[in-house]
Write a protein that holds these residues in place. Sequence first.
Motif, PDB file in Angstrom:
ATOM      1  N   CYS A 100       0.925  -1.098   0.184  1.00  0.00           N
ATOM      2  CA  CYS A 100      -0.292   0.026  -0.026  1.00  0.00           C
ATOM      3  C   CYS A 100       0.750   1.289   0.078  1.00  0.00           C
ATOM      4  O   CYS A 100       1.918   1.326   0.827  1.00  0.00           O
ATOM      5  CB  CYS A 100      -0.913   0.033   1.206  1.00  0.00           C
ATOM      6  SG  CYS A 100      -1.809   1.490   1.342  1.00  0.00           S
ATOM      7  N   CYS A 103      -1.909   2.804  10.820  1.00  0.00           N
ATOM      8  CA  CYS A 103      -1.724   1.870  10.094  1.00  0.00           C
ATOM      9  C   CYS A 103      -0.295   1.142   9.995  1.00  0.00           C
ATOM     10  O   CYS A 103       0.521   1.878   9.677  1.00  0.00           O
ATOM     11  CB  CYS A 103      -2.182   1.613   8.724  1.00  0.00           C
ATOM     12  SG  CYS A 103      -2.515   0.062   7.796  1.00  0.00           S
ATOM     13  N   VAL A 126       0.504  -1.605   7.876  1.00  0.00           N
ATOM     14  CA  VAL A 126       0.754  -2.124   6.270  1.00  0.00           C
ATOM     15  C   VAL A 126       1.800  -1.473   5.619  1.00  0.00           C
ATOM     16  O   VAL A 126       2.654  -2.079   5.007  1.00  0.00           O
ATOM     17  CB  VAL A 126      -0.519  -2.238   5.631  1.00  0.00           C
ATOM     18  CG1 VAL A 126      -0.235  -2.551   4.066  1.00  0.00           C
ATOM     19  CG2 VAL A 126      -1.452  -3.173   6.324  1.00  0.00           C
ATOM     20  N   ARG A 178       4.283  -4.363   4.751  1.00  0.00           N
ATOM     21  CA  ARG A 178       3.997  -4.919   3.389  1.00  0.00           C
ATOM     22  C   ARG A 178       4.606  -4.235   2.151  1.00  0.00           C
ATOM     23  O   ARG A 178       4.432  -4.882   0.972  1.00  0.00           O
ATOM     24  CB  ARG A 178       2.342  -4.994   3.075  1.00  0.00           C
ATOM     25  CG  ARG A 178       1.767  -5.813   4.263  1.00  0.00           C
ATOM     26  CD  ARG A 178       0.734  -6.980   3.726  1.00  0.00           C
ATOM     27  NE  ARG A 178       0.297  -7.742   4.807  1.00  0.00           N
ATOM     28  CZ  ARG A 178      -0.979  -8.196   4.767  1.00  0.00           C
ATOM     29  NH1 ARG A 178      -1.651  -8.049   3.939  1.00  0.00           N
ATOM     30  NH2 ARG A 178      -1.320  -8.993   5.908  1.00  0.00           N
ATOM     31  N   GLU A 181       2.996  -0.353  -3.025  1.00  0.00           N
ATOM     32  CA  GLU A 181       2.072  -0.986  -3.839  1.00  0.00           C
ATOM     33  C   GLU A 181       2.470  -1.855  -5.007  1.00  0.00           C
ATOM     34  O   GLU A 181       3.491  -1.181  -5.938  1.00  0.00           O
ATOM     35  CB  GLU A 181       1.138   0.115  -4.228  1.00  0.00           C
ATOM     36  CG  GLU A 181      -0.292  -0.218  -4.263  1.00  0.00           C
ATOM     37  CD  GLU A 181      -1.101   1.104  -4.271  1.00  0.00           C
ATOM     38  OE1 GLU A 181      -1.483   1.341  -3.299  1.00  0.00           O
ATOM     39  OE2 GLU A 181      -1.244   1.710  -5.244  1.00  0.00           O
ATOM     40  N   GLN A 207      -5.010  -4.246  -0.558  1.00  0.00           N
ATOM     41  CA  GLN A 207      -5.246  -3.014   0.339  1.00  0.00           C
ATOM     42  C   GLN A 207      -5.947  -2.146  -0.209  1.00  0.00           C
ATOM     43  O   GLN A 207      -6.855  -1.397   0.639  1.00  0.00           O
ATOM     44  CB  GLN A 207      -3.872  -2.642   0.743  1.00  0.00           C
ATOM     45  CG  GLN A 207      -3.017  -3.919   1.459  1.00  0.00           C
ATOM     46  CD  GLN A 207      -3.492  -4.358   2.887  1.00  0.00           C
ATOM     47  OE1 GLN A 207      -4.572  -3.967   3.327  1.00  0.00           O
ATOM     48  NE2 GLN A 207      -2.953  -5.555   3.231  1.00  0.00           N
ATOM     49  N   ASN A 208      -5.827  -1.847  -1.557  1.00  0.00           N
ATOM     50  CA  ASN A 208      -6.602  -0.641  -2.010  1.00  0.00           C
ATOM     51  C   ASN A 208      -6.794  -0.799  -3.519  1.00  0.00           C
ATOM     52  O   ASN A 208      -5.890  -0.530  -4.486  1.00  0.00           O
ATOM     53  CB  ASN A 208      -5.674   0.597  -1.718  1.00  0.00           C
ATOM     54  CG  ASN A 208      -6.072   1.787  -2.386  1.00  0.00           C
ATOM     55  OD1 ASN A 208      -7.349   1.806  -2.765  1.00  0.00           O
ATOM     56  ND2 ASN A 208      -5.248   2.826  -2.487  1.00  0.00           N
TER      57      ASN A 208
END
Length: 372
Positions: free
Chosen positions: A83, A90, A92, A96, A99, A127-128
């Motif tokens: 992301c 958050c 993430v 992670r 993106e 995620q998005n």
Amino acid sequence: MLIGVLGCMAERLKAKLLEQEKLVDIVVGPDAYRDLPNLIAKADDGEKGINVLLSREETYADISPLRLDSNGIVGFISIMRGCDNMCSFCVVPFTRGRERSRDAYSIVSEASDLYNRGFRDVTLLGQNVDSYKWTSPDETEHVNFAQLLERVALIHPDLRVRFSTSHPKDITDEVLHTMAKYENICKYIHLPVQSGNSRILDLMNRTYDREWYMERVASIYRIIPDCAISSDMIAGFCTETEDEHQDTISMIKYARYSMSYMFFYSERPGTLAAKKLVDDIPEEIKKRRLQEIVDTQMKMSLEVNLLDIGKTFKVLIEGDSRRSDQEFKGRNSQNKMINFPKKDGLQAGEYTWVKVTDATSGSLRGEIVDKP
Ligand code: SF4
């Protein structure tokens, strides 16, 4: 026996698990699963197997198994990883990485394969998802999320397509028009608001405000009148006042969410909020605000579900209902679970038409009827 820890938290826990407590043999971050055979071999030889590097490219395209529900009917496909947003609460973005979108052709072929194996409901995960963006290696072809949705929907009209999660700043009218155009793209959007107040949204770094979010909701209902919307909400974020909390309550009523995932704020180490904001709302106030949010949502869920009584929906049968093997359970396009008495000749994985006769805040009841 080898013990390994895999996933987002592996990087953070690496030193503790490997060195201090000597608990595990293998530590693997979320972008390093392809390295597992090598890491297991190392651990077998008595070395520690560690790879917690984040990647800019890894999308796990073409790795099976996919995530599948055991019923053989509902499957999930990751279309992207990571992301690029920086919501302040958050972890993430740190765990992670950036993106990365998967090859559109490999996603479509995975979804076709699922359909051919009997699956009838596929969820595209990211995620998005609205920022999905793939360019072919020769740079002649560009696919955005609306176009990807269309390609998956065209595989077969009997393959239902769902997706999650949408970001309110990124969901486009093009996506909404594509949903409206194809009957098999489910009329359900998970659109997390997090807070109904613009100042709190700014502190959360969500990059939209209350008015923007309300406009997106209005567009969804204008373009897809029968769409259901769900949300995530956080009660008691840093510095939130009672009036600002009330803005979240009023958003539930405005957006008419069919359901929501609701939490009180709990600081996560390493996030922007942990570094820059003070977690200053006492726990009992957070819990009380959360309860008010939950109560309002439960009332809203019941209200919107009661409106379904008398309506007839196309339902994909997923199996026996939890309470009785005399009943099926299945979901309608709006992602609502409906329980209904069985009829001979029908089985899981088939579609049927169900007229709703009763509703609670969590599910619907109905009976099989002829196609209207
Ligand atoms: S809350 Fe969602 S959009 Fe925001 S940073 Fe986390 S994963 Fe990304």
